[in-house]
Write a protein that holds these residues in place. Structure first.
Motif, PDB file in Angstrom:
ATOM      1  N   ASN A 140      -2.203  -2.390 -10.197  1.00  0.00           N
ATOM      2  CA  ASN A 140      -0.800  -2.048 -10.023  1.00  0.00           C
ATOM      3  C   ASN A 140      -0.090  -3.359  -9.704  1.00  0.00           C
ATOM      4  N   ARG A 180       0.852  -1.193   0.000  1.00  0.00           N
ATOM      5  CA  ARG A 180       0.000   0.000   0.000  1.00  0.00           C
ATOM      6  C   ARG A 180       0.888   1.244   0.000  1.00  0.00           C
ATOM      7  N   GLU A 219      -6.627   4.471  -4.019  1.00  0.00           N
ATOM      8  CA  GLU A 219      -6.360   3.646  -5.187  1.00  0.00           C
ATOM      9  C   GLU A 219      -7.634   3.489  -5.986  1.00  0.00           C
TER      10      GLU A 219
END
Length: 177
Positions: free
Chosen positions: A76, A56, A70
Motif C-alpha cells: 500500500n 497503519r 494487512e
C-alpha cells in the motif's frame, strides 16, 4: 463489499468521507433510522469508522479502534510512504524505499502521463538505484499505470521551438534503460 460491486469505497468508508455526524443528522432529518451502535459510537467520541495513525489503518469495533490486518505480500504505497518516507519527489513522480534494497518509482501526474517531471525523476532514480539499491520497480496504484506521453506538453514545447529538449530527454531516458 466494495470489491464485489466494483466500488471505490465501501459503505463505512463512504460514511467517513461524508462525515459520520453529518450523515447521521441528514439521515434523521429525512426520517431514516440510524443504527443504535453508530449513535453510541459517536456519543463516545469516535467520529469515524476508520482512522489512520503512523501509516497503519484501524477500524472501530466494540468501543475501540482495532488495527486492521494487512497482507504482508501486498504493498500500500500511501501507507508505505508514511512509514518509510519518500526519497525524492516532484510534481510527476516519487521515489520510495520499499525495503530489502528495492526502490519504487511511483508516477502521480495527471493520468500518470509521462512528461518532463517523470523523465527527470526516472533519470534521478536510475542514478540513485545504481549507487544505493539492488533494484527498481516502476509502478503506482492508480487506475491506469500510464496513459503515455503528455501530448499537450509535447505540443506546447513544439510551439515554443523546444522540441529538441524533448527529443534529448526521451533519448537520454531510452539510453539509460
Amino acid at each position: 463489499m466494495k470489491w464485489g460491486f466494483g466500488w471505490e469505497m465501501g459503505p463505512f468508508e463512504a460514511w467517513d468521507a461524508l462525515g459520520v455526524e453529518k450523515a447521521i443528522s441528514k439521515m434523521e432529518s429525512e426520517g431514516k433510522t440510524v443504527p443504535a451502535w453508530v449513535k453510541e459510537m459517536v456519543e463516545k467520541g469516535f467520529t469515524s469508522f476508520y482512522k489512520e495513525e503512523d501509516g497503519r489503518l484501524s477500524y472501530y469495533h466494540n468501543g475501540e479502534y482495532v488495527a486492521a490486518e494487512e497482507n504482508p505480500k501486498a504493498i500500500n504505497l500511501k501507507h508505505l510512504k508514511k512509514q518509510k518516507g519518500v526519497i525524492k519527489k516532484n510534481g510527476g513522480a516519487s521515489l520510495i524505499d520499499l525495503g530489502d534494497g528495492i526502490a519504487l518509482l511511483e508516477f502521480h501526474s495527471h493520468s500518470n502521463s509521462i512528461g518532463p517531471d517523470i523523465l527527470q525523476m526516472i533519470n534521478f532514480a536510475i542514478d540513485e538505484v545504481e549507487k544505493n539499491y539492488k533494484g527498481l520497480v516502476i509502478g503506482n496504484q492508480g487506475k491506469n499505470f500510464s496513459v503515455g506521453a503528455n501530448l499537450a506538453m509535447i505540443l506546447m514545447e513544439a510551439q515554443d521551438d523546444n522540441i529538441w529538449i524533448l527529443i534529448w530527454s526521451f533519448a537520454n531516458f531510452s539510453r539509460r534503460l
